[in-house]
Design an enzyme around this catalytic site. Sequence first.
Site, PDB file in Angstrom:
ATOM      1  N   TYR A  17       9.043  -6.146   5.031  1.00 39.21           N
ATOM      2  CA  TYR A  17       8.428  -5.417   3.913  1.00 39.21           C
ATOM      3  C   TYR A  17       7.836  -6.393   2.896  1.00 39.21           C
ATOM      4  O   TYR A  17       6.651  -6.309   2.562  1.00 39.21           O
ATOM      5  CB  TYR A  17       9.475  -4.520   3.237  1.00 39.21           C
ATOM      6  CG  TYR A  17       8.948  -3.726   2.055  1.00 39.21           C
ATOM      7  CD1 TYR A  17       7.914  -2.806   2.211  1.00 39.21           C
ATOM      8  CD2 TYR A  17       9.473  -3.899   0.771  1.00 39.21           C
ATOM      9  CE1 TYR A  17       7.431  -2.070   1.126  1.00 39.21           C
ATOM     10  CE2 TYR A  17       8.999  -3.170  -0.312  1.00 39.21           C
ATOM     11  CZ  TYR A  17       7.979  -2.262  -0.133  1.00 39.21           C
ATOM     12  OH  TYR A  17       7.498  -1.532  -1.204  1.00 39.21           O
TER      13      TYR A  17
HETATM   14  N1  LIG Z   1       9.619   3.871  -4.052  1.00 36.31           N
HETATM   15  C1  LIG Z   1       9.832   2.687  -4.605  1.00 36.31           C
HETATM   16  O1  LIG Z   1      10.919   2.432  -5.179  1.00 36.31           O
HETATM   17  C2  LIG Z   1       8.746   1.629  -4.564  1.00 36.31           C
HETATM   18  C3  LIG Z   1       8.965   0.428  -5.272  1.00 36.31           C
HETATM   19  C4  LIG Z   1       7.968  -0.538  -5.276  1.00 36.31           C
HETATM   20  C5  LIG Z   1       6.763  -0.314  -4.614  1.00 36.31           C
HETATM   21  N2  LIG Z   1       6.584   0.850  -3.922  1.00 36.31           N
HETATM   22  C6  LIG Z   1       5.286   1.050  -3.249  1.00 36.31           C
HETATM   23  O2  LIG Z   1       4.713   2.248  -3.752  1.00 36.31           O
HETATM   24  C7  LIG Z   1       3.822   2.797  -2.779  1.00 36.31           C
HETATM   25  C8  LIG Z   1       4.075   4.292  -2.675  1.00 36.31           C
HETATM   26  O3  LIG Z   1       5.347   4.497  -2.116  1.00 36.31           O
HETATM   27  P1  LIG Z   1       6.217   5.824  -2.359  1.00 36.31           P
HETATM   28  O4  LIG Z   1       7.464   5.381  -3.031  1.00 36.31           O
HETATM   29  O5  LIG Z   1       5.396   6.895  -2.963  1.00 36.31           O
HETATM   30  O6  LIG Z   1       6.600   6.147  -0.831  1.00 36.31           O
HETATM   31  P2  LIG Z   1       6.425   7.449   0.077  1.00 36.31           P
HETATM   32  O7  LIG Z   1       6.742   8.674  -0.682  1.00 36.31           O
HETATM   33  O8  LIG Z   1       7.199   7.137   1.320  1.00 36.31           O
HETATM   34  O9  LIG Z   1       4.872   7.441   0.409  1.00 36.31           O
HETATM   35  C9  LIG Z   1       4.309   6.483   1.259  1.00 36.31           C
HETATM   36  C10 LIG Z   1       2.945   6.987   1.685  1.00 36.31           C
HETATM   37  O10 LIG Z   1       2.356   6.021   2.576  1.00 36.31           O
HETATM   38  C11 LIG Z   1       1.823   6.711   3.679  1.00 36.31           C
HETATM   39  N3  LIG Z   1       1.801   5.867   4.882  1.00 36.31           N
HETATM   40  C12 LIG Z   1       2.809   5.171   5.453  1.00 36.31           C
HETATM   41  N4  LIG Z   1       2.396   4.569   6.574  1.00 36.31           N
HETATM   42  C13 LIG Z   1       1.066   4.872   6.705  1.00 36.31           C
HETATM   43  C14 LIG Z   1       0.082   4.563   7.672  1.00 36.31           C
HETATM   44  N5  LIG Z   1       0.342   3.820   8.756  1.00 36.31           N
HETATM   45  N6  LIG Z   1      -1.176   5.046   7.496  1.00 36.31           N
HETATM   46  C15 LIG Z   1      -1.469   5.815   6.430  1.00 36.31           C
HETATM   47  N7  LIG Z   1      -0.562   6.159   5.467  1.00 36.31           N
HETATM   48  C16 LIG Z   1       0.692   5.693   5.626  1.00 36.31           C
HETATM   49  C17 LIG Z   1       2.723   7.930   3.874  1.00 36.31           C
HETATM   50  O11 LIG Z   1       2.010   8.999   4.484  1.00 36.31           O
HETATM   51  P3  LIG Z   1       2.178   9.492   6.005  1.00 36.31           P
HETATM   52  O12 LIG Z   1       3.596   9.250   6.399  1.00 36.31           O
HETATM   53  O13 LIG Z   1       1.784  10.927   5.901  1.00 36.31           O
HETATM   54  O14 LIG Z   1       1.183   8.673   6.754  1.00 36.31           O
HETATM   55  C18 LIG Z   1       3.029   8.317   2.436  1.00 36.31           C
HETATM   56  O15 LIG Z   1       2.067   9.201   1.918  1.00 36.31           O
HETATM   57  C19 LIG Z   1       4.069   2.005  -1.496  1.00 36.31           C
HETATM   58  O16 LIG Z   1       3.026   1.079  -1.324  1.00 36.31           O
HETATM   59  C20 LIG Z   1       5.368   1.275  -1.756  1.00 36.31           C
HETATM   60  O17 LIG Z   1       5.450   0.060  -1.034  1.00 36.31           O
HETATM   61  C21 LIG Z   1       7.533   1.832  -3.886  1.00 36.31           C
END
Ligand SMILES: NC(=O)c1ccc[n+]([C@@H]2O[C@H](COP(=O)([O-])OP(=O)(O)OC[C@H]3O[C@@H](n4cnc5c(N)ncnc54)[C@H](OP(=O)(O)O)[C@@H]3O)[C@@H](O)[C@H]2O)c1
Length: 314
Positions: free
Chosen positions: A196
Site C-alpha cells: 500500500y
Molecule cells: N480511509 C482511510 O482511512 C484513508 C486514509 C488515508 C488515505 N486514504 C485514501 O483515500 C482514498 C479514498 O479511500 P476511501 O477511504 O474512501 O476508501 P473506499 O471507501 O474503499 O473507496 C475506495 C474507492 O476506490 C475504488 N477502487 C478500488 N480499486 C479500484 C480499481 N481497480 N479501479 C477503479 N476504482 C477502484 C473503489 O471502487 P470499486 O470497488 O467500485 O472499484 C472505491 O470507490 C484512497 O485513495 C485511499 O488510499 C484513505
Amino acid sequence: MTTNSLDTGPSNRLAAGPLGRGITWLIGPRGLRDSQRLHREVDGKVAVVTGASYGLGEATARMLADAGATVVLGARSIDQLEVVVAEIKQAGGSAVAIPLDLASEDSIESFAEQILTQFGRVDYLVHNAGKSLRRSIHLSYDRPKDLNASTAANYIGPMRLTLALLPSMRERGSGHIVNVSTVGVLFPVAPKWGFYLSSKAAFDIWMRAVGMEARADGVTLTTFYAGAMFTRMSAPSGWISAMPGHSAREAGYIIARAIVKKPRTLTPAYGRPSAVLAALLQNPLEIGAGLLYRRLGDTRASLAGVAKGAGDVA
Ligand SMILES: NC(=O)c1ccc[n+]([C@@H]2O[C@H](COP(=O)([O-])OP(=O)(O)OC[C@H]3O[C@@H](n4cnc5c(N)ncnc54)[C@H](OP(=O)(O)O)[C@@H]3O)[C@@H](O)[C@H]2O)c1
C-alpha cells in the site's frame, strides 16, 4: 443497493465525541464549507472523480454536483455508481457514471475517451480511487492479486489515466488535479504496509514531478495526505476507527478546499514533523518497528482474511 458508505463513522466513543471532534479539527487539514465559493469555482465545469462508488469519492462527487459541476464518476461497481448518479440527478445535479477499472489498460482508455468525446474537457481530476492492504509479506507469497490490485489502483492505473487526460488539460491551459494520497507516506516505514505505502508513495512522487511540468501550462496539483477517514476502507481496522479522523463528508470538504484554493499540499499537522522524524531517526525506528512486528505477528483478522481470500484486511 444502498449508498450507506457515507454513514460509516468512528466506532469509538472518544473519537466520535467532542474531544475526538476537537482533536480532528485541531490537527486538520480543515475543509472548506463555503458553498458559495465552491459554487463560484465549479459551476458549469467538468469534474472527474475516480473511486466514486464509495467513501470519500462518493462524498466528493455528491458535493461537486451539489455545487453545480457536471461530475463523471468512475469505479468498478457500476451498479453502485448508477445509484449515486440517480440520487445526484434527483437532487437537480448533473452526473454520469462510467465504468473504470484501474487494473485494465483498456478500461482506462475507454473511460478517458468517453469523457473527452462527451464533454470535450476536464476541469478537475480527482485521483481518489485506492486499494489498502496491510498484510505480512509471507501471506502474500501465493497471492499475486495483492501486488496487482494495490499497484494498479494506487500507482499504475492513476498514471495511465493522467497520461490519457493531461494532454487535453494542458492544451486548454487550465485544470486542477487532486491526488488523494495518505499521510502514511510521510511516516516511518512500517512492516505489513509495503504494497500500500510503496504504491501510494510512488504515485505521489510521479504526480508531483508531472505537476511541476504541467503547472507552466496552467494545470495545477494538490496532494492531499489524508489521515484517518471513517470509510469502507478503514472499517476493518478497529484501531483506525478509534482514532480521531474525518467522515467521508468532512474529508469531501477538504477536497473542496483543494479545488477552490489549489494549495500544493494539504496534510494533518503531524504530517511534516513525522516526515522529519522518520528521516532523522530511520534506523532506530525501523529496528523498533521490526522488533514489535516479531513480537505481535499477524492479527487474527489478517489470517482469517487470507483464508477467506479477502482482498484487504487490517
Ligand atoms: N480511509 C482511510 O482511512 C484513508 C486514509 C488515508 C488515505 N486514504 C485514501 O483515500 C482514498 C479514498 O479511500 P476511501 O477511504 O474512501 O476508501 P473506499 O471507501 O474503499 O473507496 C475506495 C474507492 O476506490 C475504488 N477502487 C478500488 N480499486 C479500484 C480499481 N481497480 N479501479 C477503479 N476504482 C477502484 C473503489 O471502487 P470499486 O470497488 O467500485 O472499484 C472505491 O470507490 C484512497 O485513495 C485511499 O488510499 C484513505
